[in-house]
Scaffold this active site. Structure first.
Site: not given
Length: 320
Positions: A2, A18, A83
């Protein structure tokens, strides 16, 4: 995998967004939590607001709890979980005398209860993030978080030595390793430049650049956490300052597009392909949540003002 970024426009208005990169979706939707919605907390906390900030973002709803992957609130504060599987270390049990927050509720808890990163920074001094699952069917995701408002951003990580709040002066977060390592690693790329280098003389030879973009020679192009951090931080901090909502939404999607993962570029050990499932943007000025998906790159907009914020029920606005 990510990537998250934050920036402000010419008037100081914040935009936050994001990429969510993974092998599969989870049925995520754009979810709104109105002020008066009753959301059960993982632990008893006397400091939680009874009439909380309204929150909008992408996530799933489990047992009446909004599990936000990223979200923004009516005060212009935004949060994203990324993550962090190797380094995240949550407490195994709540700690007496501390403010205990389950990892699954952390983004919502932040957006629900605080208006600025100054408030968040102060509150986190008393917080323990606990590895409590929302239910037996869903495991605890190992994450770290990017939290931002119009004044700046924080990277929040639960490490071996406890909860760490980093001042994020590059307004960027990806995955492993920890933010401190990622920030230090940028020093290996300080010669990157948006301008073309001058011609160089090698003896009798004059060596001129091939064309525009040669100043970026050496920037990594793979999709690992460190490489995406370098590229996103560079593009985000060199993109010309824009004016107006539309231009800045374009800026955010184009910046995150520079590190978006296409099918065929990253495969897991289990043989599944990763890709950028969706890209989101939160405008702190208009309180609008935008997103586009891998299959449908058309940007959809969801103004918080169009929602029933007097309701006591969670509202699901769309499929991701």
């Amino acid at each position: 995998m990510c990537t998250g970024i934050r920036f402000t426009d010419a008037a100081g208005k914040m935009f936050f967004g994001r990429n969510l990169d993974w092998t599969q979706g989870y049925g995520e939707r754009v979810v709104v939590t109105p002020h008066a919605a009753k959301v059960p907390g993982a632990f008893s906390r006397s400091t939680d607001l009874e009439w909380g900030h309204a929150v909008i973002g992408m996530g799933i709803v489990v047992d009446d709890v909004p599990l936000y992957f990223d979200c923004g609130n009516d005060a212009g504060l935004a949060v994203a979980g990324l993550n962090f599987p190797q380094s995240a270390r949550y407490a195994k049990a709540p700690v007496v005398g501390r403010t205990n927050v389950a990892a699954y509720e952390f983004p919502f808890w932040i957006a629900r209860n605080f208006a600025t990163i100054d408030e968040v920074r102060d509150a986190l001094a008393d917080v323990t993030v606990v590895a409590k699952p929302v239910n037996e069917a869903l495991p605890v995701a190992k994450l770290h978080w990017l939290i931002a408002d119009a004044t700046g951003s924080l990277a929040v990580e639960c490490l071996d030595d406890g909860l760490r709040v980093w001042e994020n002066d590059v307004d960027t977060l990806t995955n492993e390793p920890d933010f401190g390592w990622q920030r230090e690693n940028l020093r290996n790329y300080l010669t990157l430049n948006v301008d073309d280098p001058k011609a160089a003389a090698w003896g009798e030879a004059t060596l001129a650049p091939f064309g525009t973009g040669v100043g970026m020679h050496g920037i990594p192009g793979d999709y690992s956490g460190p490489s995406r951090f370098i590229k996103a931080a560079f593009v985000n901090n060199h993109y010309p300052t824009e004016t107006g909502e539309a231009a800045n939404v374009v800026r955010l999607f184009r910046t995150l597009g520079s590190v978006a993962v296409p099918m065929g570029a990253a495969r897991t050990a289990q043989g599944a392909w990763e890709k950028t499932l969706y890209t989101s943007c939160f405008s702190a000025n208009t309180l609008t949540y935008y997103h586009a998906t891998y299959e449908n790159p058309r940007i959809a907009a969801y103004p918080l003002s169009s929602c029933n914020l007097n309701s006591q029920e969670l509202q699901i606005l769309s499929a991701a």
